[in-house]
Motif scaffolding. Structure first.
Motif, PDB file in Angstrom:
ATOM      1  N   PRO A  63       0.813  -1.228   0.000  1.00  0.00           N
ATOM      2  CA  PRO A  63       0.000   0.000   0.000  1.00  0.00           C
ATOM      3  C   PRO A  63       0.840   1.269   0.000  1.00  0.00           C
ATOM      4  O   PRO A  63       0.381   2.318  -0.464  1.00  0.00           O
ATOM      5  CB  PRO A  63      -0.827  -0.120   1.289  1.00  0.00           C
ATOM      6  CG  PRO A  63      -0.095  -1.109   2.139  1.00  0.00           C
ATOM      7  CD  PRO A  63       0.582  -2.044   1.210  1.00  0.00           C
ATOM      8  N   GLU A  64       2.101   1.198   0.485  1.00  0.00           N
ATOM      9  CA  GLU A  64       2.956   2.386   0.507  1.00  0.00           C
ATOM     10  C   GLU A  64       3.393   2.814  -0.896  1.00  0.00           C
ATOM     11  O   GLU A  64       3.843   3.948  -1.104  1.00  0.00           O
ATOM     12  CB  GLU A  64       4.202   2.144   1.381  1.00  0.00           C
ATOM     13  CG  GLU A  64       5.179   1.121   0.850  1.00  0.00           C
ATOM     14  CD  GLU A  64       4.828  -0.320   1.227  1.00  0.00           C
ATOM     15  OE1 GLU A  64       5.705  -1.186   1.086  1.00  0.00           O
ATOM     16  OE2 GLU A  64       3.675  -0.563   1.652  1.00  0.00           O
ATOM     17  N   HIS A  65       3.246   1.901  -1.870  1.00  0.00           N
ATOM     18  CA  HIS A  65       3.610   2.219  -3.249  1.00  0.00           C
ATOM     19  C   HIS A  65       2.390   2.482  -4.127  1.00  0.00           C
ATOM     20  O   HIS A  65       2.485   2.456  -5.354  1.00  0.00           O
ATOM     21  CB  HIS A  65       4.436   1.082  -3.850  1.00  0.00           C
ATOM     22  CG  HIS A  65       5.738   0.841  -3.155  1.00  0.00           C
ATOM     23  ND1 HIS A  65       6.643   1.842  -2.921  1.00  0.00           N
ATOM     24  CD2 HIS A  65       6.278  -0.290  -2.614  1.00  0.00           C
ATOM     25  CE1 HIS A  65       7.698   1.355  -2.281  1.00  0.00           C
ATOM     26  NE2 HIS A  65       7.502   0.062  -2.083  1.00  0.00           N
ATOM     27  N   GLU A  66       1.262   2.750  -3.496  1.00  0.00           N
ATOM     28  CA  GLU A  66       0.045   3.070  -4.240  1.00  0.00           C
ATOM     29  C   GLU A  66       0.283   4.299  -5.131  1.00  0.00           C
ATOM     30  O   GLU A  66       0.804   5.332  -4.694  1.00  0.00           O
ATOM     31  CB  GLU A  66      -1.097   3.365  -3.261  1.00  0.00           C
ATOM     32  CG  GLU A  66      -2.419   3.766  -3.906  1.00  0.00           C
ATOM     33  CD  GLU A  66      -3.145   2.603  -4.572  1.00  0.00           C
ATOM     34  OE1 GLU A  66      -4.085   2.866  -5.330  1.00  0.00           O
ATOM     35  OE2 GLU A  66      -2.762   1.440  -4.331  1.00  0.00           O
ATOM     36  N   GLY A  67      -0.080   4.166  -6.412  1.00  0.00           N
ATOM     37  CA  GLY A  67       0.107   5.263  -7.353  1.00  0.00           C
ATOM     38  C   GLY A  67       1.497   5.346  -7.948  1.00  0.00           C
ATOM     39  O   GLY A  67       1.794   6.296  -8.676  1.00  0.00           O
ATOM     40  N   SER A  68       2.344   4.349  -7.664  1.00  0.00           N
ATOM     41  CA  SER A  68       3.719   4.346  -8.176  1.00  0.00           C
ATOM     42  C   SER A  68       3.860   3.380  -9.349  1.00  0.00           C
ATOM     43  O   SER A  68       3.058   2.456  -9.522  1.00  0.00           O
ATOM     44  CB  SER A  68       4.700   3.940  -7.067  1.00  0.00           C
ATOM     45  OG  SER A  68       4.652   4.836  -5.993  1.00  0.00           O
ATOM     46  N   PHE A 169      -1.310  -9.354  -6.679  1.00  0.00           N
ATOM     47  CA  PHE A 169      -1.649  -8.216  -7.541  1.00  0.00           C
ATOM     48  C   PHE A 169      -2.434  -8.669  -8.765  1.00  0.00           C
ATOM     49  O   PHE A 169      -2.090  -9.665  -9.417  1.00  0.00           O
ATOM     50  CB  PHE A 169      -0.380  -7.478  -7.965  1.00  0.00           C
ATOM     51  CG  PHE A 169       0.410  -6.948  -6.806  1.00  0.00           C
ATOM     52  CD1 PHE A 169       0.125  -5.711  -6.257  1.00  0.00           C
ATOM     53  CD2 PHE A 169       1.427  -7.707  -6.245  1.00  0.00           C
ATOM     54  CE1 PHE A 169       0.839  -5.230  -5.174  1.00  0.00           C
ATOM     55  CE2 PHE A 169       2.158  -7.238  -5.165  1.00  0.00           C
ATOM     56  CZ  PHE A 169       1.868  -5.993  -4.620  1.00  0.00           C
ATOM     57  N   LEU A 237       0.627   0.918 -10.087  1.00  0.00           N
ATOM     58  CA  LEU A 237      -0.080   0.196  -9.036  1.00  0.00           C
ATOM     59  C   LEU A 237      -1.212   1.069  -8.512  1.00  0.00           C
ATOM     60  O   LEU A 237      -0.976   2.148  -7.955  1.00  0.00           O
ATOM     61  CB  LEU A 237       0.877  -0.169  -7.893  1.00  0.00           C
ATOM     62  CG  LEU A 237       0.253  -0.909  -6.710  1.00  0.00           C
ATOM     63  CD1 LEU A 237      -0.349  -2.245  -7.147  1.00  0.00           C
ATOM     64  CD2 LEU A 237       1.272  -1.136  -5.602  1.00  0.00           C
ATOM     65  N   GLU A 238      -2.432   0.592  -8.714  1.00  0.00           N
ATOM     66  CA  GLU A 238      -3.605   1.344  -8.267  1.00  0.00           C
ATOM     67  C   GLU A 238      -4.629   0.374  -7.689  1.00  0.00           C
ATOM     68  O   GLU A 238      -5.186  -0.451  -8.406  1.00  0.00           O
ATOM     69  CB  GLU A 238      -4.209   2.124  -9.440  1.00  0.00           C
ATOM     70  CG  GLU A 238      -5.321   3.079  -9.048  1.00  0.00           C
ATOM     71  CD  GLU A 238      -5.812   3.883 -10.239  1.00  0.00           C
ATOM     72  OE1 GLU A 238      -6.899   3.552 -10.757  1.00  0.00           O
ATOM     73  OE2 GLU A 238      -5.099   4.825 -10.656  1.00  0.00           O
ATOM     74  N   LYS A 239      -4.847   0.452  -6.399  1.00  0.00           N
ATOM     75  CA  LYS A 239      -5.772  -0.448  -5.691  1.00  0.00           C
ATOM     76  C   LYS A 239      -5.415  -1.913  -5.952  1.00  0.00           C
ATOM     77  O   LYS A 239      -6.265  -2.730  -6.301  1.00  0.00           O
ATOM     78  CB  LYS A 239      -7.225  -0.162  -6.101  1.00  0.00           C
ATOM     79  CG  LYS A 239      -7.697   1.237  -5.733  1.00  0.00           C
ATOM     80  CD  LYS A 239      -9.132   1.471  -6.165  1.00  0.00           C
ATOM     81  CE  LYS A 239      -9.572   2.890  -5.816  1.00  0.00           C
ATOM     82  NZ  LYS A 239     -10.961   3.169  -6.267  1.00  0.00           N
ATOM     83  N   ASN A 240      -4.120  -2.209  -5.836  1.00  0.00           N
ATOM     84  CA  ASN A 240      -3.579  -3.572  -6.009  1.00  0.00           C
ATOM     85  C   ASN A 240      -3.780  -4.136  -7.418  1.00  0.00           C
ATOM     86  O   ASN A 240      -3.742  -5.345  -7.624  1.00  0.00           O
ATOM     87  CB  ASN A 240      -4.197  -4.531  -4.981  1.00  0.00           C
ATOM     88  CG  ASN A 240      -3.916  -4.086  -3.560  1.00  0.00           C
ATOM     89  OD1 ASN A 240      -2.845  -3.552  -3.280  1.00  0.00           O
ATOM     90  ND2 ASN A 240      -4.878  -4.286  -2.660  1.00  0.00           N
TER      91      ASN A 240
END
Length: 376
Positions: A63-68, A169, A237-240
Motif C-alpha cells: 500500500p505504501e507504493h500506491e500510485g507508483s 496483484f 499500481l492502483e488499488k492492487n
C-alpha cells in the motif's frame, strides 16, 4: 536551346506536380511525427527507469507504493479457466482464441496473352479452399455451381479471463490485452458431440473430413498466458491492480514479458523495439518523399535549368535521390532540434553538406582556372 519556363512546365505537368506536392507534405509531416514519437518514447523509458519501484515479493501487498510505477515477477494465476464446452476444451490461461475457417469456392482470374501481348479476354478458374473470411460468390463471373453460404455459422472469437493475478496483484484489462503470443492447443481428447470430428488438433464440422464439402467448418484453438507461467510486468499500481502508467511526455508505460526479467532488461528491450520501429518508419517516410520527388522531377529540372547556380550544385542524373535524402535528413534534423539541439543541427548540416562541398569545389576550380589564364 533555351529551357522551358517554369510556368509552362507547371501547366504541362500540373497533375503530377499536385500529387507530388501532397505526398511531399505528407512525407515531411510523417517523418517529423516519427522522430518526435521516437524521442518521447526514449525519454519516457528513461523516466520509467528512474521512477520504477521493484517489488521483490509479489505475494505481499504494498500500500505504501500506491500510485507508483512498479515492477514485479511471478507465476500467473488464472482464477477461473476458459472453456469451449462443445469441444471439450478447458484451459487456465489469460486468452483463449477460437479460429474458424469455412470450406469455400474461390475465383482465380487469369488474363489471356498471345506472344506477351495481353488480350481483352480473361479466363476464370474455380477451386475450393479453407478461408477465415466469407467469400462472396455473388461477384463471381460464373456463379452457377459455385455458390458459397451467406454467412459462417460459427464465429471466431477471443475469450479473456476475468481475473488474473501475479501473487497478490491483479492484472488490469489493458495488461491482459497485451498477451498475444498464442500457442496452439493440441489435445487428444475427443469432443462428446458425435457430429464434431477431430484430426491433428483441429475440430471439424464435416460429414467426411477427408472429403470436405463447401460450407464445412474447421476450428483451431490457441491460448496465450498459461496459468503457472512466469511473467514480469511493469505498470502503475492502483488499488492492487496493475494499470497503464503515463509519463510526463504523455507516453504509456505498461509492459509484460515472459519469464523473470529485470527492469533494465525489459526497458532495454523496449529501447531496441523503439529503435527498429523508428528506422522502419524512416524508411517509409523516405520512400514517400522519393515518390514525391519523382512526381515533381520535371518541375525541379526546369527550376534547376533556369538557375545557373543550382545547375552547378545539384546533379541532374540523381536528382530524385538527392532531393529525397536531403529533405529526409533536414526534416529529421529539425525534429531533433526541439529535443536534442546538437544532434538536430548535425543532421540538418549533413542534409546540405554535399551541396556546400560542391559549391566550394566549383569555386576553387573556377579560381584555379582564373590563375592559369593569368599566368598564360
Amino acid at each position: 536551346m533555351m529551357p522551358m519556363s517554369i510556368s509552362k512546365q507547371l501547366k504541362k505537368s500540373w497533375l503530377t506536380a499536385l500529387i507530388g506536392s501532397i505526398m511531399l507534405a505528407c512525407g515531411m509531416c510523417f517523418l517529423f511525427w516519427n522522430e518526435g514519437k521516437a524521442v518521447r518514447i526514449a525519454y519516457s523509458l528513461d523516466e520509467a527507469l528512474r521512477n520504477v519501484v521493484v517489488l521483490s515479493n509479489p505475494m505481499i501487498l504494498a500500500p505504501e507504493h500506491e500510485g507508483s510505477l512498479v515492477h514485479l515477477s511471478g507465476p500467473l494465476q488464472v482464477l477461473e479457466p476458459l472453456t469451449e464446452s462443445d469441444y471439450g476444451v478447458v484451459m487456465s490461461c489469460v486468452k483463449l482464441k477460437r479460429r474458424v475457417q469455412m470450406y469455400q469456392w474461390i475465383e482465380i482470374e487469369e488474363e489471356q496473352s498471345f506472344d506477351g501481348i495481353v488480350e481483352d479476354g480473361k479466363r476464370y478458374y474455380y477451386t475450393t479452399e479453407w478461408k477465415d473470411k466469407l467469400v462472396d460468390s455473388d461477384h463471381f463471373y460464373i456463379r452457377t455451381g459455385h455458390q458459397n453460404p451467406k454467412e459462417i455459422p460459427i464465429k471466431s472469437q477471443i475469450q479473456i479471463a476475468d481475473e488474473v493475478k501475479i501473487g497478490a496483484f491483479t492484472l488490469g484489462t489493458e495488461l491482459k490485452e497485451k498477451f498475444n503470443n498464442f500457442m496452439e492447443i493440441t489435445s487428444d481428447e475427443r469432443p462428446e458431440r458425435k457430429d464434431i470430428k477431430m484430426h491433428s488438433g483441429l475440430y471439424y464440422h464435416s460429414a467426411n473430413l477427408w472429403d470436405p464439402q463447401v460450407g464445412d467448418i474447421r476450428i483451431q484453438f490457441s491460448y496465450a498466458g498459461k496459468s503457472g507461467d512466469v511473467y514480469s510486468v511493469i505498470g502503475l499500481l492502483e488499488k492492487n491492480t496493475i494499470k497503464p502508467y503515463y509519463t510526463t511526455h504523455g507516453e504509456e508505460i505498461l509492459l509484460q514479458q515472459r519469464y523473470k526479467m529485470s527492469v533494465k532488461d525489459m526497458l532495454h528491450l523496449e529501447h531496441v523495439n523503439n529503435y527498429w520501429r523508428t528506422w522502419l518508419f524512416r524508411g517509409f517516410g523516405w520512400l514517400v518523399l522519393f515518390v514525391a520527388a519523382t512526381c515533381l522531377a520535371n518541375i525541379l529540372q526546369t527550376i534547376i535549368l533556369n538557375s545557373t547556380f543550382l545547375c552547378g550544385i545539384i546533379p541532374m542524373e540523381s536528382l530524385t535521390m538527392s532531393v529525397s535524402v536531403s529533405i529526409s535528413l533536414l526534416v529529421i534534423g529539425f525534429a531533433w532540434v526541439w529535443y536534442r539541439p546538437m544532434i538536430g543541427f548535425c543532421l540538418a548540416l549533413t542534409s546540405i553538406l554535399p551541396f556546400i562541398v560542391k559549391v566550394i569545389t566549383k569555386s576553387g576550380s573556377s579560381s584555379q582556372q582564373r590563375n592559369t589564364y593569368t599566368r598564360l
